[in-house]
Design an enzyme around this catalytic site. Structure first.
Site, short mmCIF file in Angstrom:
data_model
loop_
_atom_site.label_atom_id
_atom_site.label_comp_id
_atom_site.label_asym_id
_atom_site.label_seq_id
_atom_site.Cartn_x
_atom_site.Cartn_y
_atom_site.Cartn_z
N TRP A 19 0.82 -1.22 0.00
CA TRP A 19 0.00 0.00 0.00
C TRP A 19 0.86 1.27 0.00
O TRP A 19 1.80 1.40 0.79
CB TRP A 19 -0.89 0.02 1.25
CG TRP A 19 -1.55 1.35 1.46
CD1 TRP A 19 -1.02 2.43 2.12
CD2 TRP A 19 -2.83 1.75 0.98
NE1 TRP A 19 -1.91 3.48 2.09
CE2 TRP A 19 -3.03 3.09 1.41
CE3 TRP A 19 -3.84 1.12 0.25
CZ2 TRP A 19 -4.20 3.80 1.12
CZ3 TRP A 19 -5.00 1.84 -0.03
CH2 TRP A 19 -5.16 3.16 0.40
N MET A 20 0.48 2.24 -0.86
CA MET A 20 1.08 3.58 -0.81
C MET A 20 -0.03 4.61 -0.83
O MET A 20 -0.99 4.48 -1.58
CB MET A 20 1.97 3.80 -2.04
CG MET A 20 2.39 5.26 -2.23
SD MET A 20 3.54 5.51 -3.61
CE MET A 20 2.45 5.25 -5.01
N ASN A 21 0.07 5.66 0.01
CA ASN A 21 -0.79 6.83 -0.20
C ASN A 21 0.04 8.10 -0.32
O ASN A 21 0.89 8.15 -1.23
CB ASN A 21 -1.98 6.90 0.76
CG ASN A 21 -1.71 6.90 2.24
OD1 ASN A 21 -1.15 5.95 2.78
ND2 ASN A 21 -2.12 7.94 2.93
N ASP A 22 -0.16 9.09 0.53
CA ASP A 22 0.38 10.43 0.29
C ASP A 22 1.87 10.50 -0.03
O ASP A 22 2.67 9.86 0.65
CB ASP A 22 0.21 11.31 1.54
CG ASP A 22 -1.18 11.26 2.14
OD1 ASP A 22 -2.06 10.62 1.56
OD2 ASP A 22 -1.35 11.89 3.19
N GLN A 38 3.66 7.65 2.32
CA GLN A 38 2.93 6.87 3.29
C GLN A 38 2.87 5.43 2.79
O GLN A 38 2.43 5.17 1.66
CB GLN A 38 1.50 7.42 3.46
CG GLN A 38 1.46 8.77 4.15
CD GLN A 38 1.67 8.62 5.64
OE1 GLN A 38 0.78 8.22 6.37
NE2 GLN A 38 2.88 8.93 6.10
N TRP A 46 -4.59 0.05 3.50
CA TRP A 46 -4.18 1.11 4.42
C TRP A 46 -4.26 0.61 5.84
O TRP A 46 -5.09 -0.22 6.18
CB TRP A 46 -5.08 2.33 4.24
CG TRP A 46 -4.63 3.51 5.04
CD1 TRP A 46 -3.59 4.35 4.76
CD2 TRP A 46 -5.20 3.98 6.28
NE1 TRP A 46 -3.49 5.31 5.72
CE2 TRP A 46 -4.45 5.11 6.67
CE3 TRP A 46 -6.26 3.56 7.08
CZ2 TRP A 46 -4.74 5.83 7.83
CZ3 TRP A 46 -6.55 4.26 8.25
CH2 TRP A 46 -5.79 5.39 8.61
N SER A 83 1.73 11.89 7.50
CA SER A 83 2.34 12.74 6.48
C SER A 83 3.11 13.93 7.03
O SER A 83 2.85 14.40 8.14
CB SER A 83 1.27 13.23 5.50
OG SER A 83 0.90 12.15 4.67
N ARG A 146 -2.77 17.39 11.98
CA ARG A 146 -1.71 16.65 11.26
C ARG A 146 -1.20 17.33 9.99
O ARG A 146 -1.74 18.32 9.53
CB ARG A 146 -2.17 15.24 10.92
CG ARG A 146 -3.41 15.17 10.05
CD ARG A 146 -3.77 13.69 9.81
NE ARG A 146 -5.01 13.54 9.07
CZ ARG A 146 -6.22 13.56 9.60
NH1 ARG A 146 -6.37 13.71 10.90
NH2 ARG A 146 -7.29 13.42 8.84
N ASP A 147 -0.15 16.73 9.45
CA ASP A 147 0.42 17.04 8.14
C ASP A 147 1.09 18.42 8.10
O ASP A 147 0.67 19.32 7.37
CB ASP A 147 -0.65 16.94 7.03
CG ASP A 147 -1.43 15.63 7.06
OD1 ASP A 147 -0.91 14.65 7.64
OD2 ASP A 147 -2.55 15.59 6.54
C1 FRU Z 1 -4.35 11.98 3.69
C2 FRU Z 1 -4.03 11.41 5.06
C3 FRU Z 1 -3.24 12.39 5.90
C4 FRU Z 1 -2.54 11.51 6.88
C5 FRU Z 1 -2.22 10.30 6.02
C6 FRU Z 1 -2.28 9.01 6.78
O1 FRU Z 1 -4.55 11.00 2.73
O2 FRU Z 1 -5.20 11.00 5.73
O3 FRU Z 1 -4.02 13.39 6.52
O4 FRU Z 1 -1.37 12.10 7.40
O5 FRU Z 1 -3.16 10.29 4.97
O6 FRU Z 1 -1.83 7.94 5.98
#
Ligand code: FRU
Length: 537
Positions: A19-22, A38, A46, A83, A146-147
């Site tokens: 899995w990859m996100n941000d 991420q 996730w 993130s 966050r972030d």
């Molecule tokens: C956005 C988010 C961020 C968080 C991250 C968690 O996609 O929800 O706000 O830091 O992904 O994986």
């Protein structure tokens, strides 16, 4: 092999598996580009207990996957490393800020630095022992903070950063300042807040020149009248990246956007494109943005193939001449991958006709096409009740004949056209002027059921009496990334064809309107495969 994994991309960034996100902390350090992201190292879904994976590149095209950068190991991030953003401090010292979920399940902000600045890839990172450097504000829920953004330097030598949040559904960008990078103080008023918008994720805040396509360093001092500031917000409740353009005043510590944030606010992309993050590239003096493009097929499909998520192709971005919106364009390095160019000029496309683009690998391609229209008085009147462009596109899909339009491209098409992803325009009259609508219609993108095949759409701010209507589309097996009006309107989608895969995929220019249009220019290339490999120990 391609037959087993037909949806792996050839030039869009992906990890080898899982899995990859941000995108996190993108930066350029000593000429090397870094992308963190991420990542769940244990599987393709996730999981809140996130890790940071790390890859490096010399050209933003070919990537080397390194060891994980951050794992949730300390009291201040034991429940997840979320993130964050990089800043290259004066003296060429990179630092990283990220959100940790602490032992009490509170989101807090942490600092980390490279262990060895002489390692060109900055493989190892050291978490600051005094973390967290910013703890949860009293009035905020533990999972609404966050972030952190890239930090910027003010004239007085102190630093600023933003952290996204919400309180009672009011989205908030908290502003913090610090003189030493360790002690941070929250300003009395946030940089911006808007009621009813919910949590703001992955806030990005950066200057753009009002009169140049170059990028601006986030820490530009004394910006004068030559810059405006973009505030990009990930609206969690809608999964959309919106942005405002406005004036930032350092003395007053305030930001005055030119428009209100509403559901029709400008978006970086009107398809699937979220958690974007930009950075200033000093090598080519430009601002580059990348974003997470999620899957739209089922969890069972994701589990079966063992991976989920791609990054958009990196885009340069700058302020349009009209100063009202951003323009985005694939970075020029894309040309390294071009091969087998086909091109032609001035070809009439009669109403109801299509034209196959032969000589390229249509499942892995970069296509530019522009259209010229005559006799625009014939255009249909836009129904005044049609205000939502995505809805107009969904209700009038690529099969529905109009006068001017639908015309555009059929990407990832099977030879019988049962499978096709149609990216097209329609032109309407409205109050004696013209309106250009751009759609990306996924409804026939796959014979397979159980896939979300939503149609996307947006208006393109061009005048078809003056300007050609141009489209550039990057096609990469399961991602179709389209740029209308030379980067004014972008739509990215994910598709999962079953017939139009590999060598079987085809590409057409089409015109299903009744009026003819002229293709003033078409250029298309097969794309070479970018190298993405794991570093050997
Ligand atoms: C956005 C988010 C961020 C968080 C991250 C968690 O996609 O929800 O706000 O830091 O992904 O994986």
């Amino acid at each position: 092999a391609t037959s087993e994994q037909p949806y792996r991309t050839a030039f869009h960034f992906q990890p080898p598996q899982n899995w990859m996100n941000d995108p996190n902390g993108p930066m350029c350090y000593n000429g090397v580009y870094h992308l963190f992201y991420q990542y769940n190292p244990f599987g393709p879904l996730w999981n809140l207990r996130m890790y940071w994976a790390h890859s490096v590149s010399h050209d933003l095209i070919n990537w080397i996957h390194l060891d994980l950068a951050f794992a949730p190991t300390e009291p201040f991030d034991i429940n997840g490393c979320l993130s964050g953003s990089a800043t290259v401090l004066p003296g060429n010292k990179p630092i990283m800020l990220y959100t940790g979920i602490d032992t009490e399940n509170r989101q807090v902000q942490n600092l980390a630095v490279p262990k060895d600045l002489s390692d060109p890839y900055l493989r190892e990172w050291v978490k600051h022992t005094g973390n967290p450097i910013i703890s949860l504000p009293e009035e905020i829920q533990p999972d609404d903070f966050r972030d952190p953004t890239t930090t910027w330097l003010e004239e007085d030598g102190t630093w600023r950063l933003l952290v996204g949040s919400q309180k009672d559904k009011t989205g908030i960008a908290f502003l913090y300042h610090s003189g030493d990078f360790v002690n941070w103080t929250k300003s009395d008023s946030p940089l911006h807040k808007v009621s009813g918008t919910g949590m703001w994720e992955c806030v990005d805040f950066f200057p753009v020149w009002v009169d140049s396509t170059n990028g601006v360093d986030t820490s530009i001092i004394n910006p004068s009248n030559r810059v405006k500031h973009v505030l990009k917000l990930g609206i969690q409740d809608h999964g959309k990246d919106c942005y405002l353009i406005g004036k930032y005043s350092a003395d007053k510590e305030n930001y005055v956007p030119e428009d209100e944030l509403t559901l029709s606010t400008l978006r970086l992309d009107y398809g699937m494109y979220y958690a974007s993050k930009s950075f200033f590239d000093p090598v080519k003096n430009r601002r580059i943005m990348t974003a997470w493009v999620n899957e739209s097929d089922s969890e069972a499909d994701v589990i079966a193939r063992g991976w989920s998520g791609v990054q958009s192709f990196p885009r340069s971005l700058w302020l349009d001449k009209n100063q009202k919106q951003l323009l985005q364009w694939p970075i020029e390095e894309i040309e390294m991958l071009h091969q087998n160019e086909v091109s032609f000029h001035n070809k009439k496309l009669d109403g109801g006709s299509s034209l196959e683009v032969l000589g390229i690998t249509a499942s892995q391609a970069d296509v530019k096409i522009s259209f010229k229209l005559a006799n625009l008085e014939e255009a249909e009147e836009l129904d005044p009740s049609w205000v939502d462009p995505q809805l107009i596109c969904s209700e009038n899909d690529a099969s529905k004949k109009g006068k001017f339009g639908p015309f555009g491209l059929l990407a990832l098409a099977s030879s019988d056209l049962r499978e096709q992803t149609a990216i097209f325009f329609r032109v309407f009259r409205k109050n004696g002027r013209y309106v250009v609508l751009m759609c990306s219609d996924q409804s026939r993108s796959s014979m397979k059921n159980g896939i979300e095949k939503r149609t996307y759409g947006a208006f393109v701010d061009i005048d078809p009496q003056q300007d050609e209507i141009s489209l550039r589309t990057l096609i990469d097996h399961s991602i179709v990334e389209s740029f209308g009006g030379r980067g004014k309107t972008c739509i990215t989608t994910r598709v999962y064809p079953t017939l139009a895969i590999g060598e079987q995929a085809r590409l057409f220019a089409f015109n299903h309107g009744t009026e003819s249009v002229e293709i003033s220019e078409l250029s298309a290339w097969s794309m070479k495969k970018a190298q993405m490999k794991v570093e050997e120990p």
